[in-house]
Scaffold this motif. Structure first.
Motif, short mmCIF file in Angstrom:
data_model
loop_
_atom_site.label_atom_id
_atom_site.label_comp_id
_atom_site.label_asym_id
_atom_site.label_seq_id
_atom_site.Cartn_x
_atom_site.Cartn_y
_atom_site.Cartn_z
N ALA A 84 7.00 9.50 -1.58
CA ALA A 84 6.80 9.32 -3.03
C ALA A 84 8.14 8.96 -3.67
N LEU A 89 3.27 8.04 -6.18
CA LEU A 89 2.92 8.30 -4.79
C LEU A 89 3.04 7.05 -3.95
N HIS A 90 3.33 7.23 -2.69
CA HIS A 90 3.27 6.14 -1.72
C HIS A 90 1.79 5.71 -1.65
N GLN A 93 -0.34 8.01 0.42
CA GLN A 93 -0.63 9.31 -0.20
C GLN A 93 -1.75 9.15 -1.23
N ALA A 94 -1.68 8.12 -2.05
CA ALA A 94 -2.71 7.87 -3.05
C ALA A 94 -4.07 7.61 -2.40
#
Length: 161
Positions: A84, A89-90, A93-94
């Motif tokens: 992140a 967020l990366h 991750q999202a």
């Protein structure tokens, strides 16, 4: 008390140099968690069977519980804490959140790091191959359909991966 067998070690983790004085038998996982304070990388089985400790070393996935910290002095180590950027967020991750690719969350950091790594490694794009590429990461809650969907979404967003 300082152990005379300790080594001075320089690790580059998430773009930051860390100077450590550690026993040469310390695993990379224990150095990250106990010496540097990065607890996002989880200690699961401590035998390389679950993948909870997955980190990237020079962009490649490794189980940090199976390797000694002293082996990685001239490498770039990336942990879940680096993905992140502030509150952003990366994409992986999202996508894990969007597709419910986690339940209890314990394995999630290792799953995400492995997913980022497998895309960089060029894992084939069909669901069966993704499952095979992720087979070193166990989710005891069985969030596998969401994990595969998250990986596929990020692959679609970033077709050059």
């Amino acid at each position: 008390m300082v152990n005379s067998d300790n080594l001075n070690l320089l690790l580059k983790v998430n773009g930051t140099q860390h100077t450590l004085q550690i026993d040469p038998r310390v695993t990379l996982l224990d150095a990250l968690r106990e010496k540097i304070g990065l607890t996002g990388t989880k200690k699961g089985c401590d035998r390389g069977q679950c993948g909870a400790c997955t980190v990237l070393v020079d962009g490649r996935r490794i189980n940090s519980c199976l390797t000694l910290a002293v082996m990685y002095q001239e490498t770039e180590i990336t942990t879940i804490e680096e993905l992140a950027k502030g509150d952003e967020l990366h994409p992986m991750q999202a996508a894990f959140i969007k597709h419910d690719g986690f339940q209890c969350g314990y394995c999630t950091p290792g799953q995400i790091m492995s997913a980022v790594g497998l895309l960089a490694e060029g894992c084939p794009s069909d669901d069966a191959e993704i499952k095979e590429c992720m087979s070193g990461n166990i989710c005891r809650c069985s969030a596998y359909p969401g994990i595969v969907a998250a990986i596929q979404e990020v692959r679609q967003m970033q077709p050059n991966l």
